[in-house]
Design a protein around this motif. Structure first.
Motif, mmCIF file in Angstrom:
data_model
loop_
_atom_site.group_PDB
_atom_site.id
_atom_site.type_symbol
_atom_site.label_atom_id
_atom_site.label_comp_id
_atom_site.label_asym_id
_atom_site.label_seq_id
_atom_site.Cartn_x
_atom_site.Cartn_y
_atom_site.Cartn_z
ATOM 1 N N PRO A 44 0.567 -1.421 -0.064
ATOM 2 C CA PRO A 44 -0.217 0.003 -0.123
ATOM 3 C C PRO A 44 1.093 1.180 0.120
ATOM 4 C CG PRO A 44 -0.895 -1.577 1.708
ATOM 5 C CD PRO A 44 0.633 -2.419 1.360
ATOM 6 N N PHE A 45 0.510 2.586 -0.529
ATOM 7 C CA PHE A 45 1.361 3.549 -0.686
ATOM 8 C C PHE A 45 1.901 3.852 0.701
ATOM 9 C CE2 PHE A 45 -1.888 4.385 -4.552
ATOM 10 C CZ PHE A 45 -0.759 4.379 -5.558
ATOM 11 N N LYS A 101 -6.905 3.841 -2.779
ATOM 12 C CA LYS A 101 -6.081 3.200 -3.855
ATOM 13 C C LYS A 101 -5.358 2.421 -3.461
ATOM 14 C CE LYS A 101 -8.283 5.657 -8.067
ATOM 15 N NZ LYS A 101 -7.985 6.085 -8.779
ATOM 16 N N LYS A 102 -4.292 0.900 -4.050
ATOM 17 C CA LYS A 102 -3.321 0.408 -4.286
ATOM 18 C C LYS A 102 -2.614 0.677 -5.535
ATOM 19 C CE LYS A 102 -5.173 -3.020 -1.104
ATOM 20 N NZ LYS A 102 -6.707 -2.575 -0.995
ATOM 21 N N GLU A 107 -6.460 -0.153 -10.458
ATOM 22 C CA GLU A 107 -6.932 0.983 -9.958
ATOM 23 C C GLU A 107 -6.054 2.212 -9.990
ATOM 24 O OE1 GLU A 107 -7.310 0.723 -6.045
ATOM 25 O OE2 GLU A 107 -7.611 -1.835 -5.808
ATOM 26 N N MET A 108 -4.916 2.161 -10.745
ATOM 27 C CA MET A 108 -4.358 3.606 -10.708
ATOM 28 C C MET A 108 -4.033 3.985 -12.710
ATOM 29 S SD MET A 108 -3.437 4.555 -7.933
ATOM 30 C CE MET A 108 -2.491 5.943 -8.804
ATOM 31 N N GLY A 109 -4.364 2.900 -13.471
ATOM 32 C CA GLY A 109 -4.367 2.816 -14.835
ATOM 33 C C GLY A 109 -2.644 3.051 -15.638
ATOM 34 N N GLN A 167 -11.092 -3.428 -6.612
ATOM 35 C CA GLN A 167 -12.336 -3.618 -5.640
ATOM 36 C C GLN A 167 -13.321 -2.061 -5.548
ATOM 37 O OE1 GLN A 167 -9.932 -4.053 -2.376
ATOM 38 N NE2 GLN A 167 -9.094 -5.337 -2.582
ATOM 39 N N PRO A 168 -14.124 -2.325 -5.717
ATOM 40 C CA PRO A 168 -15.724 -1.370 -5.132
ATOM 41 C C PRO A 168 -15.291 -0.590 -4.220
ATOM 42 C CG PRO A 168 -16.156 -3.485 -4.952
ATOM 43 C CD PRO A 168 -14.826 -3.845 -5.185
ATOM 44 N N LEU A 169 -15.311 0.580 -4.177
ATOM 45 C CA LEU A 169 -15.261 1.467 -3.368
ATOM 46 C C LEU A 169 -16.091 1.263 -2.276
ATOM 47 C CD1 LEU A 169 -13.820 5.042 -5.287
ATOM 48 C CD2 LEU A 169 -12.618 3.550 -3.684
#
Lengths: 170, 279
Positions: A44-45, A101-102, A107-109, A167-169
Motif C-alpha cells: 500500500p501507498f 487506492k492501491k 486501480e491506477m491506470g 475493488q469496489p469502493l
C-alpha cells in the motif's frame, strides 16, 4: 489485520514462485524472470519506507539463500524499496494519490503503472546485474541481461496484474 | 551533539538504506571468504532439504533419459580397467599387485540445484562432510568436468561450477597437448573460454580440450569439450578460444566427486619450489 494476513500470503507466494518456478524458467541469452520487485511495488501507498526496505531485505535474503546468489537479491530489493517513494512522488497524478487506492494497474491506470514500475524495474535490473558481474569491462553482459530481463519480467508483471481486480469502493 | 542528532533524523531513511546495503555486502563477503560458514547458503540443512524436495518433483520428468545415460556409462566402464591408476614399478613386473596404486576414488552424488543463469553459478549436491567431502575436490559427470567443491555442509555442499569467471582449471588443447586455462565469460552456458595459449601455436577447429591433471584435483585426460572458434586477444599474442562444452550443464543431474589420493603429495612438493626474490 485482514490486510496483514493477505500481504503475508502474497509474500510467501511471491517467494515460492520466484524460487521454485521463475528460477527454473531458462530461455538463455539473459532472459531472466524477476518477480520479487512486484511484491514491493504492490504494497500500500502509506507503507513507511523503512518497512518497505525491511520486507525487501527479508524477501531477498531468503530467496538468495536458496538460490545461492549471496545477497544480490536483497541488495537490489532494498534499493527498489528505497527508490519507490521517490519515483511515486515524481509520477504523482494531477489530483494526487487517493488513499483508498492501491499501487496496482487496474486501480491506477496504464500510464502510471507502466512508467513507475518500468523505471523502478529497470534501475533494479541494472543494479542487480552490475553487482553480479562487478566489472565494467563486461558491460556488454550487463546491458544484454538487463535489457532482455526487463522485457521478460515486465511483460509477466503486466499479466500478473490481472489477478488484482479493481475493488469496489466501500 | 544536537547537530548530529538532527543529521541522523534528517537522513534516517538514507542511513537505514546504507545500513541494509552494508549488511548485504557483509553477507556476500562472508559467502566468498569463509568456506566453513554455510548459513544463508544452499549448503545449510533447511535449504538443502527444500531443494531436495524440488529435485524429487522434477526428477520424475527425466527418469528415462537418466536411465539411458547410466546404461551407456555402465557399458563404457566395463571396458575400462586400469585407467585411473598410477604405475609405481614401470613396466618391470606387471603381474605383481603392487604395480598399480590407486590415485583417484570416485563417489556418486546427485545435483539438487544447478542454476546456469548467473554470472557465477554454484551448484548444490546432496553430499557433505558425512560422506567425507572436503573443499577443493573435483566434480565430474559422465560427460565432462562440472566444477570444484567450494563449501561443505553436513549433508549438502556447494560446487563452484565451470560456469564461474575464475574457475581456472588447467586444460590441454588438441593432440599436441598445449596447456591453457579454462574461464567463463558469462554469455552462454554452452560456451567456455580457454586462455593462455600463444598465437604462434596452431589450434585446429574441433580439436578436443581435456584436463591437464597438473594440480592432482582431476585425473588427466577428462574431456571438457571441443574448440569452436578462436580469436586473437587485443594487443596480446594470445588466443581467446571458445570451447563448446561436451556436458550439457543445463541438464545435469548425476555427478561423481573425485577424492584425489595424490593431491596432498603434489601440493607438498610444490611448496618446496623456491620463490624468486627481487633484489
Amino acid at each position: 489485520m485482514k490486510g496483514i494476513i493477505r500481504y503475508f500470503f502474497l509474500f510467501l507466494s511471491f517467494l515460492l514462485l520466484q524460487v521454485f518456478l521463475a528460477r527454473n524458467i531458462d530461455l538463455g541469452y539473459g532472459f531472466h524472470l524477476f518477480l520479487l520487485p512486484l511484491f514491493i511495488m504492490i504494497l500500500p501507498f502509506e507503507t513507511p519506507v523503512f518497512i518497505l526496505m525491511l520486507l525487501g531485505f527479508l524477501l531477498g535474503i531468503i530467496a538468495d539463500s536458496i538460490m545461492n546468489s549471496y545477497g544480490l537479491n536483497a541488495s537490489s530489493l532494498v534499493l527498489f524499496a528505497y527508490l519507490r517513494p521517490i519515483v511515486f512522488q515524481t509520477f504523482t497524478p494531477k489530483e494526487g494519490y487517493d488513499v483508498l487506492k492501491k499501487p496496482v494497474l487496474p486501480e491506477m491506470g496504464w500510464t502510471w503503472f507502466v512508467f513507475s514500475y518500468g523505471l523502478l524495474l529497470f534501475i533494479y535490473l541494472v543494479w542487480f546485474f552490475f553487482l553480479e558481474v562487478f566489472s565494467l569491462n563486461e558491460w556488454v553482459l550487463i546491458v544484454r541481461n538487463s535489457f532482455f530481463s526487463f522485457i521478460f519480467s515486465f511483460s509477466v508483471a503486466l499479466i500478473l496484474q490481472l489477478f488484482f481486480r479493481k475493488q469496489p469502493l466501500a | 551533539m544536537q547537530n548530529l542528532i538532527d543529521f541522523l533524523i534528517r537522513f534516517r531513511v538514507f542511513l537505514s538504506f546504507v545500513a541494509f546495503q552494508v549488511l548485504c555486502f557483509f553477507l556476500y563477503v562472508q559467502f566468498v571468504t569463509y568456506p566453513r560458514s554455510v548459513y544463508f547458503t544452499a549448503a545449510s540443512n533447511v535449504n538443502g532439504q527444500l531443494l531436495t524436495w524440488e529435485n524429487d518433483l522434477y526428477s520424475y520428468l527425466r527418469l528415462s533419459k537418466s536411465n539411458q545415460h547410466l546404461h551407456e556409462e555402465n557399458a563404457l566402464l566395463r571396458g575400462v580397467s586400469f585407467d585411473h591408476y598410477y604405475q609405481i614399478q614401470r613396466a618391470e613386473i606387471k603381474k605383481n599387485d603392487t604395480v598399480y596404486q590407486q590415485s583417484f576414488r570416485f563417489f556418486p552424488a546427485t545435483i539438487i540445484s544447478a542454476p546456469v543463469n548467473g554470472r557465477n553459478n554454484y551448484f548444490t549436491i546432496n553430499a557433505g562432510t558425512l560422506q567425507g567431502l572436503k573443499k577443493d575436490m573435483g566434480v565430474i559427470s559422465s560427460q565432462g568436468v562440472v566444477g570444484v567443491v567450494f563449501k561443505v555442509g553436513r549433508k549438502y555442499s556447494l560446487v563452484k561450477s565451470v560456469l564461474t569467471s575464475d574457475i581456472n582449471i588447467d586444460v590441454v588443447v588438441g593432440k599436441k597437448e598445449v596447456r591453457g586455462i579454462l574461464k567463463w565469460n558469462g554469455m552462454n552456458p554452452k560456451i567456455g573460454t580457454v586462455t593462455g595459449i600463444s598465437t604462434d601455436i596452431n589450434v585446429p577447429k574441433w580439436c578436443e580440450v581435456r584436463t591437464q591433471g597438473a594440480t592432482g584435483i582431476f585425473p588427466k585426460g577428462i574431456l571438457l569439450g571441443k574448440v569452436k572458434a578462436k580469436r586473437r586477444l587485443e594487443n596480446q599474442s594470445l588466443w581467446d578460444i571458445d570451447l563448446l562444452f561436451h556436458e550439457d550443464l543445463k541438464n545435469i543431474h548425476y555427478v561423481y566427486v573425485i577424492n584425489s589420493l595424490i593431491v596432498d603429495e603434489i601440493k607438498g612438493l610444490q611448496r618446496h619450489i623456491p620463490t624468486e626474490t627481487i633484489e
